[in-house]
Structures are given as C-alpha cells and as structure tokens.
Enzyme design. Structure first.
Site, PDB file in Angstrom:
ATOM      1  CB  CYS A 168      -5.956   1.153 -14.715  1.00  0.00           C
ATOM      2  SG  CYS A 168      -6.499  -0.595 -14.282  1.00  0.00           S
ATOM      3  CG  HIS A 174      -2.251   1.171   1.221  1.00  0.00           C
ATOM      4  ND1 HIS A 174      -1.252   1.820   2.247  1.00  0.00           N
ATOM      5  CD2 HIS A 174      -2.965   1.173   0.736  1.00  0.00           C
ATOM      6  CE1 HIS A 174      -2.741   2.923   1.883  1.00  0.00           C
ATOM      7  NE2 HIS A 174      -2.737   2.759   1.304  1.00  0.00           N
TER       8      HIS A 174
END
Lengths: 850, 850
Positions: A804, A427
């Site tokens: 993406c 993250h």
C-alpha cells in the site's frame, strides 16, 4: 570533398521493397503500406538511417541517379522518417527542383501566381535550411509574382554571395545534408531523448515526387481524419484548400473548404463528390489495414487524388480510449491490443478535468505537478477559510507553505491545493492525490505571507485572498483567472475498457480509502476492496478532535476511558458506513498511527483556546504539548509504539471495528470480514501483544452480541527490520502489507517531507536514477520487499502479501509485486483505474513476450 | 504432616564427599575445599538444593539422624549456600540447640552473661525467622542475664501462645523450613533475578557445629582478609572480638581488637601471637589454593582456632584489577584467568571518580545513568554560564531540558550534565560519554525553569542556580551537596592488565575522537587509531561558527568561497594537531555530516544577533532559518546529501586533510595515511561523485606541494540501503564503517532522541529484549551488518570493515563484529579500555570454549 557511399544508398518504395521501420523509419514504412493497399501514392524513395548518417558525415549518395528516377525535370519533396513519430525530425521541404527554368515553364502552364508561390516556398525553405539564413529576409511583404521571386533570389545572393542553386541535384544534396545534420545537433538530440529516444536513434528520409496542388484543373491539398481528436468519436474533420500545398489548408484554415457538407461554407464533398468518396474509401481502408485512426495528407493534382502521407491521428487521452474500444469492437484490433495501446498515465486526463489545450496560458507560478487535474477558484490562505468558502459553494484554491494533518478538511473543501514546499510525496501531495484534488507543490519561487493573506511570485506579482486563479495539477502550473476546461469522461468506453483490463490482469487492485466518501469512489472505480483505511483522519473532525485532545490530556485511566467512550460510537459509525458501501469486499483498517502531537495546536492562540476548553492552566497545556514534541516525528512514538503505550486506543478501535462489522453484516448485506493492520512494527513481540489484545476484544464483542466474527490481523511492514524479521512476524498474523512510503524513507534514511530540497538535483545528477518516492527502488527497498515476502511465505505459505502507499498505483511497482508473487496492490482512489490498466498490460506483456 | 524425603537428604562435608556447587551451593563447596586443605573447620553437613526445595514443599528430612552426627547435645548453625554468592540468601542462624537445659549448663560452665547472650541470640533469631515475630519484642533493653532470657521466653509465649521449643530437632526443623520458604518468596526471587539468577535458582543449606566464641579460656570471633577492599593492595584488615560470635567483631567495631599490631589499640597479634600466625598461614593457603583473595570468618573456641567460613573478599573494581594482576604475577592464576575475572563494565569505576560507597546518599532526583563517574559542582542552567564558571575554575553541573550541538562547549566546561529528557543514546548521553563527563539523562520527574534558573523535583524540592549538588553518572542519581569521592586509578596494575588484554585480543580497537584533546585521551588509552573523527564539532567554536553561518547565508559562490577560506586553515590546524598526536596511527575523518540548521540560532534573540552580525534584514535571516528547518532532521539534508548540494564544503575539508597530512608528516613524524569517510550514503553514485572530487583535490594538493599522498576513502554505512548495496559501494572505496547508531535508528524506524519516552517500558514488557541503542540488535541491524560485510568483501576482498558508534565499546557488539570478520571496532575514548578487555575475553572464550 564528397565521398560516395558504398552500401545500398536508397530504396524505391514499392510493395515488395525491403523497407523496414527499424532501418527507414515510420514514414517510409507507412507509405509502403499505403502503396501495398493500392492507394495513389506518388513515386517515393526511402533513404535509410545508415545513408542519412553517412550524409551527415559528409558522404553523399548518388543524387543524380536518385533524381533520374523522377524523370527529366524532377520536382520532389523530402520528409523525415525516424523510427518513432514522437521523436520528431526536421520539417518537410517541398518543391525541390524548382529553378528559374521550371519557374518560367510553370508561369506558362500554371500562371504567374501559382508558379511564384511554388518557387518562393522552395527558395525560402532552402535558404533557411541549407544556407542557414534568416527566414524574415525572404518574406515577400507587399510584393507578388515575378517581383517577389526576384527579390527572394536577390536576398539569397546578397547573403550568400552566390547564385541560388539551379541544379536539382545540388538542391537535393543541400536539403539532404542540412536535414541529416539538423538531426545530429545537440539540442534536437536532447529533445528527442527527453521523449524517450535512445542516444543513437537514426533518421530516415523520404524523397517523394511532388503532386502539385496548383494548376488549371481542380488542384489543391488537404488533411482528413475520421474522428474528433478530443472525444475520439467518429467525425470527419480536416480542411481542403484549392491551389495549395502540404498543410496549407490547416494553417490557413479560414481560407480553406470544409470536407463534408457544412452549413458554414463550401465543402470538398460538394466540389468534387467523386474524389471525396474516393478519399473516404481510402480512409476506411487505412483504418482497417493500418489498424488505427489515421490522418491522411492528400493532394488533388489536376483533378486526380494523390495520398501524400498518413500519420496516426494525434488525440487526447480520452479519445485514445474511445478509439481503441471502437477498433476492438469493430474487430480491427484485439482487446489485448486495445489495452496495450493506452499508457496508464494517460487515464489521469480522463479522470480529472483538464485545461482545454486550445486555451492560451498566463502562468503565474510553476511547481511540481503533484496531483493531476485542473480547477479554478479564489485564493485562500487557510484551511478554515477554505471550509467556510466551501460551505457557501464558493470554489477556492488553498495556498499553504506546507500542509499538515489538520489541513485535511481544508484540502477536502478546496478545489485545488498549492504549497510552497514539499515534493511529490509530501503530505499535501499524498492527501491531494487521495482526495483527487489537483495539487501543485514545491512552488519554491512563491513567497507566502499568511497573515497578510498575500502571496508574491518571483516576478514580483502580488496575489491576494479572493483573487481568481486556475491550478493545473497535471502540468504543475498556476494560471491567472478562470481558464476553460474539459470535464472528465468516465463514459461507457472507459468502463468497457477497464472491464477488459480486469479480465486479463492477474494481481488484485485495492484502494486506499479513509472515509465513506473514499469508499464510494473506490466502488465507482471498481476496486476489489480497501487495502488501507487510515483511521486517524477520522479524528480530525471538530467534535472528534476535542475528544482526542481530552484523551491526550487525561491523567487518570477513568478520564482516558471517558474520552475513548466518546470516540467509540463515532469510529463505529464510520466503519459501519464503509463496510456497507464495500458490501462484503475486504476492508483493511490500519490502527491509529500518527504521533499524538499532530492533534495539538501549533501556535500560542491555539494553545490558549485549548487551555480554556480543557479548563487547565496554560502552562500545563504548554508543558504537555512541549513534552510530546519530537525531534524526528517520523521515527518517534507513533503506530504500534503508541498502541502499546496507551493500549486503550487500539482496544477501542478493535471494538469499533468488530461492532461495526456485526452491524453492517446484520443489515442483510454480505458478511464483513474486517482486516486489522498494525502499523510501524519493528519487532514480532509488538505483534504478539497487540494481537492478543485484539483477540480479547473480539471474544468480548462476540460474547456480548452472541454472534460470530471472522477477522484477520496483519502487519504493515514499514521498517526495514519488520521486513528482515518477517518470518517471526507472520507467526502472529495473517497478512503483510508493505507500506512502501515509510519503508523507502527508512531504507534510504530520507524523509520524504525534507527530500524536496535536493531530490530534483539528485535525480538530475543521476545520483538516484529516479525519485524513489515516485518509482519503487527495486534495488534497495525492492530487496526488502522480496526478502520479507519470501521469509513470511516460508513460515506461513498462505500469508497474504500486498503493498500500500504511493507506489501501489505505479506500473513498475505493480510489475515488481506481481513478479514477487504479491496478492494485491493498494493505491489512492484516483490511481485505481491506472493500476487496473497497468496490471492488465503487465499480464499481457508477460504472457506474450514480444 | 511431615513426609520423609526419599533421596539423599544431606551429606556430611568431608574431603571426598560428593559436594558440588551446582547441587549444594558455593558455601558448601568452599567449606569442603577448606577441609581438604586441612583447615580446622567444624563438622559440617550440606543440604542440597533438592532437599531444601523439598523442605519448602513440606517434606522435612530426618533431622534427628542429622543432628545425631553432632553429638548428644548438639549446638549448630545454619547458613545459606546458593550457587552464586551474589544471589543472596537468608542470613545465618546460630546456636540452634540452645534450650533451658543447655542454658543452665552454660551458666555453670561459661557464666551467666555468656550463656544468656547465646540463648538470647537464638531465641530472637528463631522468633523472628521461624515464628515471624517482631524483633523489637525481643530487645532485652535494660535487662541482663536470667531476667533478659526470662523476658524473651515470656514474650515468645505471649505472642505464640506456646512454649519456646526446647527440642533441638524441632528447632532445627523450624529453622530449615523458614529458610527454605524465605528463599521462595516473591520479593527475594525478584531480587535475585535482578542480580542475574535464573528463575529456578536453588538454595542449599549448610549445618555446622558451633565453635563457641565464648568461654573461660580465650574465646571470640573475628573476620580477616589480606587486602584493602578499595585499593586491592596487600593489607591485613578485619577485627577480632573476645567473647563474641559470628560477625559481631565487625558490627561492634569500636569494641573489637585490631588484628595486627596497631598504635590505636590492642590487637590479636599481641593477644594470641601463635593463633595469629596460624591464621595468617591459613590465609596464605586459601589465597594460593582457592586462587583468590578470601575473607575468613574464624572463631577462637577455648584457645583453639576454628575456620567457620571463607568468602571471596568483596572489593571495588579497582581492587579487582589490582588483585588479579597480583595473583597472576604470583603465578597463582594465569594471565588469561586474570583477564576473564574482571567484567569489562567494572573498568568504568576505575576510569572515573566514584562516590565513596561508605557515604550515605541524599538523593534529590533519579534518572538514567548515561555516562559513568561522579562529580560535584554548582547547578547551572545554560551552557554559557557553564563556560563562564569553568573560566573561573568553578566546578559546575549543567542542567538542561535536553542538549543540542551548540551545548557541546558548555558540556565540556561542566563537570557533569543532567537532562530532563532523552535516553541512553540521546545527544547529551553520547557527547558526555565521549567527553568522559558524568551524565544523567531522562530525569523526567524534574521540572526545569530555565528563565528563573530553578528546577523542581517531584517531591517539590526547589534547587536554584549555584546550589551544590553531586551527580552520579554510574547510578543515575543526583545527590545533595558535595559527597566524598574516590579518584580514578589508572595505575601500574591497570596498565599491566590492559597490556595483557592487548596481547590476546584479535580484533582492532580504535577510538572515536573529534578533537586534539580526544586524541590525547586516545593515546593515553592506547587505542590503535581513530576510527571516527567527526569534523562538525570543529565548527561550533565561536570564531568558526561565524564563518559557518556566513557560509550558510552566502548567496554567491564567491561569498561561499570566502567563508570556506576562513574555515580551511582552522580545519587544517585541527587535523595537523590530531595527526601529530596519533603519530602515524590511522585517523579516519568523517566529512561534514549535520544539517545546516544546527548551526543557526533557535530563538528570536539569536536570530536578531545573527541578522546584525551578517548585516542583513531580520526577515531575510528568519526566512533562511525557516527554510532550513526540517521535519525529520535525522532523515534530511545532511551528510553526503549536503556534500553533493554544496560540494565546496567537502572540497575544503579534503584539502585541509591532505595539507595537514603533509604538514604532520613533514615534521619528521611517521607518514600520515588519512582515511576519509563519507557519511549517510544511500546510493553508490554518491560515493562515486564524492570520491572523484576528493581525488581531484588530492591531485591538486600533490601538484602544489610536490609531494606524494597516500590516503583511503571509505563509506559510513548508516542507512539500510547502503548495507544492502555494499557490493556496488565498495567499487568506489577502500573501507566500510558501520555507523550502528543511525543504522539502528533507520532499521527500527526509531529516533534515539525520541525513543526515551517508551524505551524503558518496551524493555520492561520484553517488546525489545534490550534497548537496541545500547546493545546491538543482532537479529535486525546485525543482519544488515553481516550482509553488508559479505557483499562488500565479495567484490573487494581487502575492504576494511569496522563499526563505529555507541555499540563499538560493547562486549556483545565486539563479539558480533569479530564473528563477522570485522577488522576493528571504534568507540568513545572512555570505552576503549573496556573494549580492549572485552575483546581479550572474547578471544579467550572462543579459543577455549569451556
């Protein structure tokens, strides 16, 4: 026993000799070019890779014959010449042929000091190289001249129990043998393989007549180049030193002359204006004939200029761009060649501040380089503190065990982010790259005590909140204190360069941009649109988080509607701003994706606060939080699953998007055609249901506003099943965008957040050839991409295909997508320039497969 | 306005009339068969689905003409006749044609009581059915005879403001219309669709002349069948009641006669021995001609026997098996037909205790039926207490929020398991099915307070530890108290039946068995081998857990070796026992799979205890626990990833397997050929590395023991990538076993433990046609199976292919695997009988595609 080799043992370098880079190395070839240009290069002989390999194997060529070409009293140097200068090679050995007799002769002709320097240099190099002795034994210390030479010879004799070789043939053979064998040692082989050399890379050697930089008439040696190596701008740099050899002028900089007139001291231009002019002319010739900025090593031997060597100027990434643009503008090279000469990854250095390479580094801790660039600031251990410091314009570096979505604001506020855990696609890493914030992750030797606001390094060093550090996201290091930096250089050359890239590339480049700030960045980097606008980040701002939590705790549909009514205008405002900034360029908005528990507090205090804010019993709140907890959040109730379970959320988002599209178009800007993307699809019926609801919202908004909307609905292909069922899915949508992060996780059954613990070892052992979160796995994930694309296109030939996610900006992935006929790739803002360049290179390489 | 229908309105049921089940329903067809057999069936007319649909639409057939066939004073019944008796239909209406005139006539001929009963029955049925009045209005109460009839007629008049219809045609039309319309009401349609009826299922009606069970000469009605409906064993059961109609003899059981001589009271056999013999003969004829055990509804009308109806005896699952075996043994049906008649799922009832269907149920809470069978015991809220109770032979039901691997022993100790969370493939469900323990999961209306040892239901009921409950894992209910149960019946018929199944099936059935106990079960259920032996369950026993934790905390290789040395003999002993039980049948052992954190405590006290046991500081232990925690354990460091990171574990396991194989073979048993399976593979290099190490261990063991080993190495295909790369992977192994649980999770990107929150709603909305964890997703996961199988087989034609996991025992999955050419399926022990039967049915159906 030396055996004689039977093939062509060596080749005199002449304008027409059969010298090739593939057989004799870059240096031999370059010297031949200089000779062809008529530059005063001393007599040179090249030994091929084959010869050098034979030497290492014990078969010495006929050195007597070789040396005969250099006259009766030969004095030569040997330099390495591998195929690629980046692969390295043993250092040059000068003055081979020096012995007691030449020494005595030079003492007469050049004087004792110069003669001693020549002999000493050779004795030391030979002793270390050929006899493997310790260099320190040959340090002359206080001694000079004869005494120093005698001491060196004695040291040699003592260590080897033999006389220092006097025969030039024996000397040369010794040097050649030692250099050939050094190339084959395991450590140097590993080193050059790490730099990209193949296992069987060969070494060539170049034997060159010494141009003596010592003597009565002006003699000396120097280095010249015609650009500043950091900026790449034209500037003559280098040094010259009288009575010196090789690169002494650079290593003993303080004793050397400037080249051009300089207020700080004497210069070669003043000392020898004719020779200086000659040198400049040679430099210009090199630039246009060798088609690059060259660094020349030259010697002035008794008033005559000799060009010893020429290498491509080592330079910073920003200088690379500057140089290739200038060369192309001067028609020295084509634009295509300019584009192909800069590796895309080098642009990272141009885009982000970099630690000044000249600065010494005091490393505190090392981790994984997760987001390039450097920054300095005070250590902080929580996102709240980071935001508070940012509010006071106080630069800070956020340190966390790991980050979660609620840290995004804190990461935005910080100048850099350091985490103890996580890998290249954790993250922290993903968000930091998106924000362009330098980031180092997986610094596992760190031990962070968040409560005490202290971190400890493996060496026991303790750093506290407020301590100043510098983070280098390019190298993965944390340095003590504030270190000098080079600022990014998004200058005219950079823009020109990427403009050329855009002219040749044939696949679209969009950007992953979640906020108006990101959209600004996207415009600055000339992305063709937004390929992925994640809407959930919009919900983490304080005021929105409250509404979001009210939504989660709403028991009744009315309460839910109330919460969504609060969120609607905020979302609409975000979208309106983004649409305005993108000014008619496509914006692909992904509907709400994360699991709801990401919006809830993780600790007791947070839960208490929330209970108070919601005016509910603590136990109720705790129970709800517990009930939303998931074993595998990655595979849980998020994305379209949440969208179907609480359909009001997508309804609200669709409305916000449509209203914003009309608002943004109304301002006189170009009409906005929003693209709405459904996340985490695994069955076509999910798409059918959501599409129907979105269409209903569109009808309603059009009716209310009396205006017409154009929009597209698409699917984010993140599960293997969505790729397999693409033929069904495209019946209900206009585009498929492959979310390669999640698709990789699911195809491998591997969580990117948990992979850090073994990925490095996996790649090291070759279990995975590369980290699949970093480099697209063509064999597995890639097959699903191709398969999904083919199946989708078969049913709907005009379906728009893209990827993406983190792979979007990666050269290999772009090539893969281009081959698979994708329409565009989308990547984080700071990767857009890299992607534009990479796409251009791919187009050029495939057009002209040389 | 009634319109006349234009097609064939009705058909008199004669031996040659064109009556078909598809047009007239099961009852019409069955009656025709009885007529063909010469049974005394009263005159019968069948109305087709088409006619009944027309009636519902307002087009009434020519009832006058229809009734004309029943004589001048017709008295008829109407019964429903849908295509499948399971789909239901409106109840029978008797005595149509009764009116004031017939009533007066019957008062004369049959007496007032009998005549009044006939008329009252019709008035009441008609009023409720055709006039939609409340049945209570027609309760005769204290009144009898004329008075009761008059009261009923008055009530009808008062409610409808019209006279009770006297015209038999009007009466019949009213009855037909009301029955036709009842079939079309939404609630009955939903009900039959839930039982498998298509949306357009039709209703036929049968109009039959009344055989009056009232009159002067012996008259009455009864029901007879020739088996016990629970056991399926031959036994005449039923009742007969003089002066009654329809099923009165059953509903008013206490007033009826027995059929056969009975010490408890009078019997038909004694009362009318001839008629009784005739009835028995009819029964035998029905069994052999209708080829099933039939229940006959008969009437004795003035001393003459009439057969009114025959339906297949409703029976328990165990009776089904008993009946088909007996029919096949009597050559009434073939063995194939016997096999095809029992749905595999029905075997669940045979294998597990069942709640006696005759018992009334007091439901406390309802959840998802996760593991079939029933059990009673005291509520307990922790696995520790469950184990303690089991030690005292005290039956208990374990209640948990959800279960984790450390609960396995407690689940084993409990008689049943109830969880608040989770779905059909949650940990609790999977383990319970493996253990054969009844289990209900996802009882989300429960609120469990583990500390207080109390659970609360949605209705506010509070149950405490020690309260007695009964769990029904077949229906998903928890009942209050201890409820009577039927015990499992693994009798001779069951064995015979499955023996027949084994003769025809053509795909292997193995069992998932982790322990010697499981292996015993596997033998009992005649599995052909163990398809999946999960070794990690062996590590959760107290003594092993300690060694396992020492392994996790070992800093030095020596410490690790010590811990593994403790585990080796335990593992070896387990394997030896399993090999001995399986006696030469193949045993496929999966190497260690779970993440290490599953072996660590989850709470503070556990951590404190562990710290003390390991003699390490609490903070160290806590840190290690924290560092092993994962975001997505499903996608984390487990399986082969752990195997490569801590290779000593697999080395130890391989050694234990090989030594056990030699030990077990040495005992004179058949030679053991162990199969070793590598879990969670995603790249072929993982297989290559592990295989190399296992081979090295095999060499070592063979050298040490001087014996020869035969073994196979295979891969558990659980990640989409492993399926895609099967061609590479089979180069290093002998078999591929598809772990469809994990493969489904990863293909969908859906954690089975987290799917419970929305799966029910997803299936309800038709987003997923079925729960893919329950029924193999042929389109997505299935494609990966086929693709993996094809690619694997192409490179290694002799590769053994199988599936293991929850889908293994499922009929659709077995069919799928058989089509894909798999060698075997493996399922949990209690599903083996189902799988054997399902496989047989599939083979039969595909051999004879009717």
């Amino acid at each position: 026993m030396q055996k004689l080799v039977t093939f062509k043992e060596y080749t005199a370098v002449t304008p027409t000799a059969p010298i090739s880079r593939n057989q004799h190395g870059f240096r031999a070839k370059c010297l031949q070019r200089l000779i062809r240009m008529g530059l005063p290069v001393p007599r040179t002989v090249a030994l091929s890779f084959e010869t050098v390999q034979a030497i290492a194997g014990g078969r010495m060529p006929d050195v007597a014959r070789l040396l005969a070409g250099f006259g009766a009293a030969p004095l030569v140097s040997v330099r390495s010449s591998s195929q690629d200068p980046a692969w390295g090679g043993p250092n040059a050995v000068l003055n081979i042929g020096m012995n007691d007799a030449r020494y005595a002769e030079f003492c007469e002709t050049l004087g004792e000091t110069a003669a001693s320097a020549l002999y000493l240099r050779f004795i030391q190099t030979y002793a270390v190289r050929a006899a493997h002795l310790d260099a320190a034994l040959f340090d002359p210390g206080e001694e000079e001249g004869h005494a120093a030479v005698a001491a060196a010879l004695r040291a040699y004799e003592a260590e080897t129990e033999s006389h220092f070789p006097q025969d030039p043939e024996e000397q040369l053979a010794g040097v050649l043998r030692s250099m050939a064998r050094a190339w084959q040692s395991t450590s140097t082989r590993l080193l050059r393989q790490a730099r990209g050399a193949p296992a069987d890379a060969g070494l060539g050697l170049v034997v060159q007549e010494m141009a003596l930089g010592v003597g009565a008439v002006e003699s000396g040696a120097g280095i010249i180049q015609f650009i500043d190596p950091v900026s790449g701008k034209p500037q003559i740099t280098g040094r010259y030193m009288s009575q010196s050899q090789g690169r002494d002028a650079v290593t003993q900089r303080e004793r050397a002359l400037f080249l051009t007139r300089d207020s700080r001291g004497a210069s070669l231009e003043e000392l020898c204006p004719d020779l200086f002019d000659e040198l400049i002319a040679h430099g210009e010739a090199c630039r246009s004939r060798l088609r690059d900025e060259m660094q020349l090593e030259f010697t002035i031997a008794a008033g005559r200029l000799a060009i010893i060597d020429a290498v491509i100027v080592p330079r910073s990434a920003r200088a690379s761009v500057q140089v290739v643009v200038a060369l192309a503008q001067d028609d020295v090279i084509t634009r295509s060649e300019a584009l192909l000469r800069v590796p895309p990854r080098a642009l990272n250095e141009v885009l982000h501040p970099q630690i000044d390479p000249a600065t010494p580094r005091t490393r505190i801790v090392r981790g994984i380089a997760a987001s390039p660039g450097a920054a300095a600031g005070k250590l902080v251990f929580s996102s709240t503190v980071a935001q508070a410091m940012a509010a006071q314009d106080e630069p800070c570096i956020l340190v966390k065990r790991e980050t979660s979505p609620e840290d995004v604001r804190g990461m935005h506020a910080a100048r850099g982010v350091l985490t103890e855990r996580g890998g290249i696609t954790s993250h922290a890493a993903v968000i930091a790259r998106g924000l362009g914030v330098p980031c180092v992750v997986g610094a596992s030797e760190l031990s962070i005590d968040k409560k005490a606001r202290v971190m400890r390094t493996a060496s026991g060093q303790v750093l506290r909140e407020g301590d100043l550090v510098t983070i280098d996201g390019t190298s993965g290091e944390i340095l003590a204190g504030v270190v000098p930096m080079l600022e990014p250089a998004l200058d005219e050359a950079f823009e020109t360069f990427l403009g050329w890239a855009d002219e040749v590339r044939d696949i679209g480049i969009r950007v992953n941009a979640d906020t108006p700030e990101d959209a600004q960045l996207a415009s600055r980097f000339a992305a063709e649109g937004i390929g992925l606008c994640r809407t959930e980040h919009m919900f983490f701002a304080e005021d929105r988080l409250t509404a979001m939590r009210e939504l989660i705790f709403a028991d009744l549909p009315e309460d839910r509607a109330d919460a969504l009514a609060q969120l609607l205008p905020m979302q609409r405002a975000d979208f309106t701003q983004i649409f305005r900034i993108m000014a008619g360029k496509p914006v692909c908005i992904r509907l709400f994706d994360p699991p709801l528990h990401e919006f809830l507090p993780h600790d007791r205090q947070g839960t208490l606060d929330l209970a108070e804010a919601l005016n509910r019993p603590f136990s109720d709140v705790q129970r709800r939080i517990d009930s939303l907890r998931e074993y595998n959040p990655m595979l849980g109730m998020r994305g379209v699953r949440l969208g179907l379970t609480v359909p009001e959320i997508y309804d609200m988002q669709a409305r916000a998007i449509f209203e914003a599209a009309l608002d943004a178009s109304a301002g006189g800007d170009k009409p906005v055609v929003p693209e709405i993307m459904i996340p985490l699809v695994s069955a076509c019926r999910e798409v059918e249901i959501v599409t129907t609801r979105i269409e209903a919202v569109a009808h309603a908004v059009q009716a209310e506003r009396g205006e017409t909307l154009t929009y597209r609905i698409g699917v984010m292909v993140e599960t293997p099943r969505a790729a397999l069922r693409a033929a069904d899915i495209v019946r209900f949508c206009h585009f498929l965008s492959f979310g390669t992060n999640d698709l990789t996780q699911m195809t491998y059954g591997l969580s990117r957040d948990d992979a850090g613990r073994f990925m490095a070892s996996y790649v090291r052992q070759g279990v995975f050839p590369e980290d699949p979160f970093h480099t697209l796995d063509r064999e597995g994930v890639g097959e699903l991409l191709v398969l999904g694309a083919e199946r989708g296109r078969k049913v709907r030939p005009d379906v728009v295909l893209s990827i993406c996610g983190e792979h979007g900006g990666n050269s290999e992935s772009i090539a893969f997508c281009r081959d698979a006929g994708f329409d565009y790739v989308s990547c984080s803002p700071y990767r857009v320039p890299l992607a534009r360049l990479a796409a251009a290179q791919i187009a050029l390489n495939s057009a002209d497969p040389t």
